[in-house]
Design a protein around this motif. Structure first.
Motif, PDB file in Angstrom:
ATOM      1  N   UNK A 189       0.840  -1.194   0.000  1.00 56.09           N
ATOM      2  CA  UNK A 189       0.000   0.000   0.000  1.00 56.09           C
ATOM      3  C   UNK A 189       0.878   1.248   0.000  1.00 56.09           C
ATOM      4  N   UNK A 190       0.389   2.320  -0.596  1.00 58.18           N
ATOM      5  CA  UNK A 190       1.015   3.629  -0.410  1.00 58.18           C
ATOM      6  C   UNK A 190       0.807   4.033   1.037  1.00 58.18           C
ATOM      7  N   UNK A 191       1.877   4.306   1.756  1.00 56.00           N
ATOM      8  CA  UNK A 191       1.739   4.602   3.178  1.00 56.00           C
ATOM      9  C   UNK A 191       1.017   5.919   3.412  1.00 56.00           C
ATOM     10  N   UNK A 192       1.121   6.843   2.476  1.00 59.27           N
ATOM     11  CA  UNK A 192       0.538   8.168   2.670  1.00 59.27           C
ATOM     12  C   UNK A 192      -0.977   8.171   2.515  1.00 59.27           C
ATOM     13  N   UNK A 193      -1.497   7.420   1.523  1.00 62.28           N
ATOM     14  CA  UNK A 193      -2.937   7.498   1.246  1.00 62.28           C
ATOM     15  C   UNK A 193      -3.652   6.163   1.301  1.00 62.28           C
ATOM     16  N   UNK A 194      -2.906   5.053   1.346  1.00 58.24           N
ATOM     17  CA  UNK A 194      -3.545   3.742   1.432  1.00 58.24           C
ATOM     18  C   UNK A 194      -3.907   3.123   0.103  1.00 58.24           C
ATOM     19  N   UNK A 195      -3.565   3.746  -1.003  1.00 59.53           N
ATOM     20  CA  UNK A 195      -3.863   3.171  -2.314  1.00 59.53           C
ATOM     21  C   UNK A 195      -3.025   1.915  -2.530  1.00 59.53           C
ATOM     22  N   UNK A 232       8.691  -5.712 -12.059  1.00 61.91           N
ATOM     23  CA  UNK A 232       7.684  -4.664 -12.145  1.00 61.91           C
ATOM     24  C   UNK A 232       6.307  -5.169 -12.551  1.00 61.91           C
ATOM     25  N   UNK A 233       6.200  -6.049 -13.499  1.00 65.78           N
ATOM     26  CA  UNK A 233       4.892  -6.505 -13.991  1.00 65.78           C
ATOM     27  C   UNK A 233       3.980  -5.315 -14.248  1.00 65.78           C
ATOM     28  N   UNK A 234       2.761  -5.317 -13.673  1.00 66.59           N
ATOM     29  CA  UNK A 234       1.806  -4.241 -13.975  1.00 66.59           C
ATOM     30  C   UNK A 234       1.284  -3.581 -12.712  1.00 66.59           C
ATOM     31  N   UNK A 235       2.203  -3.111 -11.858  1.00 62.89           N
ATOM     32  CA  UNK A 235       1.753  -2.462 -10.637  1.00 62.89           C
ATOM     33  C   UNK A 235       1.035  -1.152 -10.937  1.00 62.89           C
ATOM     34  N   UNK A 236       0.220  -0.722  -9.955  1.00 59.88           N
ATOM     35  CA  UNK A 236      -0.491   0.552 -10.088  1.00 59.88           C
ATOM     36  C   UNK A 236       0.475   1.678  -9.772  1.00 59.88           C
ATOM     37  N   UNK A 237       1.020   2.289 -10.807  1.00 58.84           N
ATOM     38  CA  UNK A 237       2.006   3.331 -10.599  1.00 58.84           C
ATOM     39  C   UNK A 237       1.919   4.328 -11.746  1.00 58.84           C
ATOM     40  N   UNK A 238       2.452   5.509 -11.532  1.00 55.83           N
ATOM     41  CA  UNK A 238       2.487   6.538 -12.574  1.00 55.83           C
ATOM     42  C   UNK A 238       3.921   7.036 -12.697  1.00 55.83           C
ATOM     43  N   UNK A 252      11.347   8.284 -11.413  1.00 54.78           N
ATOM     44  CA  UNK A 252      10.560   8.237 -10.189  1.00 54.78           C
ATOM     45  C   UNK A 252       9.274   7.441 -10.414  1.00 54.78           C
ATOM     46  N   UNK A 253       8.907   6.682  -9.383  1.00 57.62           N
ATOM     47  CA  UNK A 253       7.645   5.953  -9.389  1.00 57.62           C
ATOM     48  C   UNK A 253       6.754   6.620  -8.357  1.00 57.62           C
ATOM     49  N   UNK A 254       5.584   7.091  -8.774  1.00 51.21           N
ATOM     50  CA  UNK A 254       4.735   7.854  -7.868  1.00 51.21           C
ATOM     51  C   UNK A 254       3.372   7.188  -7.733  1.00 51.21           C
ATOM     52  N   UNK A 255       2.706   7.470  -6.629  1.00 51.84           N
ATOM     53  CA  UNK A 255       1.384   6.921  -6.347  1.00 51.84           C
ATOM     54  C   UNK A 255       0.355   7.545  -7.293  1.00 51.84           C
ATOM     55  N   UNK A 256      -0.521   6.707  -7.830  1.00 48.75           N
ATOM     56  CA  UNK A 256      -1.532   7.190  -8.768  1.00 48.75           C
ATOM     57  C   UNK A 256      -2.510   8.139  -8.089  1.00 48.75           C
ATOM     58  N   UNK A 257      -2.786   7.895  -6.795  1.00 57.41           N
ATOM     59  CA  UNK A 257      -3.805   8.701  -6.118  1.00 57.41           C
ATOM     60  C   UNK A 257      -3.252  10.001  -5.560  1.00 57.41           C
ATOM     61  N   UNK A 258      -2.183   9.915  -4.726  1.00 53.10           N
ATOM     62  CA  UNK A 258      -1.722  11.115  -4.009  1.00 53.10           C
ATOM     63  C   UNK A 258      -0.439  11.720  -4.576  1.00 53.10           C
ATOM     64  N   UNK A 259       0.137  11.068  -5.599  1.00 53.59           N
ATOM     65  CA  UNK A 259       1.338  11.576  -6.285  1.00 53.59           C
ATOM     66  C   UNK A 259       2.595  11.566  -5.417  1.00 53.59           C
TER      67      UNK A 259
END
Length: 374
Positions: free
Chosen positions: A110-116, A172-178, A189-196
């Motif tokens: 999970x993204x620790x900042x937003x839980x995505x 890497x496969x197909x993780x949810x990342x931007x 850089x790999x950033x969270x899709x929700x909170x950046x």
């Protein structure tokens, strides 16, 4: 506020001794004489007609006859030292990052900042530790011929998770990342899709590095339980320091950003400290007081922490540049790399923790002091 409503006791397990600070501001100095009573399992302060008492946590037992060195320091309060009747309970062993993942179990990142969700329901067939990031610097000391690993890279295959000092390395496969647009350097850089928020870096076309301060790894059978950001960062950094100091007998660390800059110098003094602090009227209690989320009130007014004691120096804006350069060239100093934003967060946490200590305990030589929970 009663004086006994704000005290700090720093206990050393190794020496079975404690420093007790009964805290009050200069403006609160009592006009009547102050009587301090130290019992085996409690503290009591009398002044005029008032009496404040606090029971100590279970497992902490003092030897009242050993009290010595009572003195008053302006801005601090009353200081005294006392020995323990017996050592307090041993600290719980902090789990290591390498032990937090097991083969053949399903995990969610999970993204620790937003839980995505960043990595969904991944089962690792192999969980393997990586050598330290500066391991190649030592190859010349090991080999009498040119570096045989110069062109070799370690990339996880499908089903692998490689664990470094401060990161997880995954296929890497197909993780949810931007990912951001490619930069001039190889890593992106790999950033969270929700909170950046920055989560890590792409190391190659098939490998992603996730920093341990940016992702929470939990069993797929459970649910995401959020942790305050400051507490999470403190806890993870403390685990890194404790694990490396135990495994490598390394006690000095440089905290570096992903931009290559050095942000903080940290010197680990000890890991056997137990802190006991009153919570009722203490101005030091906040989300920034500790390394970790292990505040355990032993009564309505007390909290206890197993803590690391560290010294640190900030290196932003060219501060302490000569010292940082000297540490950079010292093979006994271990570098720890985190996202640059997290390095600044950590520096803020350290600074706020230092200001929560009594003024006389905030500095040692040219370093600033910090008690850090593990």
């Amino acid at each position: 506020a009663g004086m006994a409503g704000a005290f700090l006791m720093e206990i050393r397990r190794a020496t079975q001794s404690a420093l007790l600070v009964i805290r009050y501001a200069a403006a609160e100095l009592p006009s009547a004489p102050v009587e301090v009573s130290v019992c085996a399992d409690s503290l009591e302060v009398r002044s005029g007609g008032s009496c404040d008492a606090a029971a100590l946590p279970a497992g902490v037992s003092l030897a009242p006859s050993s009290c010595r060195g009572l003195r008053r320091l302006r801005g601090d309060g009353l200081h005294l030292r006392v020995r323990l009747r017996r050592p307090p309970p041993a600290a719980d062993v902090v789990f290591t990052l390498r032990e937090s993942l097991k083969p053949n179990q399903n995990y969610i990142f999970y993204c620790q900042s937003c839980g995505d969700i960043v990595v969904k329901d991944r089962k690792f067939l192999r969980v393997l530790p990586l050598p330290s990031e500066n391991w190649s610097d030592l190859v010349e000391e090991w080999c009498c011929h040119p570096d045989p690993f110069a062109r070799s890279t370690l990339h996880p295959q499908h089903g692998d998770c490689f664990v470094g000092d401060t990161f997880f390395l995954l296929n890497s496969r197909n993780e949810s990342r931007v990912p951001e647009s490619p930069k001039s350097k190889e890593n992106t850089r790999v950033i969270c899709k929700r909170c950046k928020t920055m989560l890590g870096e792409t190391v190659s076309s098939g490998t992603i590095k996730y920093y341990v301060t940016e992702v929470m790894v939990q069993s797929a059978e459970g649910s995401f339980s959020p942790t305050p950001r400051s507490q999470f960062v403190q806890s993870i950094v403390a685990q890194c320091l404790l694990e490396l100091s135990s495994a490598k007998s390394t006690f000095r660390f440089t905290i570096k950003g992903d931009n290559g800059k050095t942000y903080i110098l940290i010197w680990l003094l000890n890991s056997d400290t137990l802190l006991v602090e009153s919570l009722g009227s203490s101005s030091s209690h906040s989300d920034f007081t500790l390394f970790g989320d292990i505040l355990t009130p032993s009564s309505g007014q007390l909290g206890t922490w197993n803590a690391l004691k560290v010294l640190y120096q900030p290196c932003i804006q060219c501060r302490n540049k000569e010292l940082a350069d000297a540490w950079e060239d010292d093979i006994g100093v271990h570098p720890l790399k985190f996202p640059s934003e997290t390095c600044l967060e950590l520096l803020l946490i350290l600074g706020l923790s230092t200001t929560s200590l009594p003024p006389s305990l905030r500095c040692m030589d040219s370093f600033q002091v910090r008690n850090s929970c593990c």
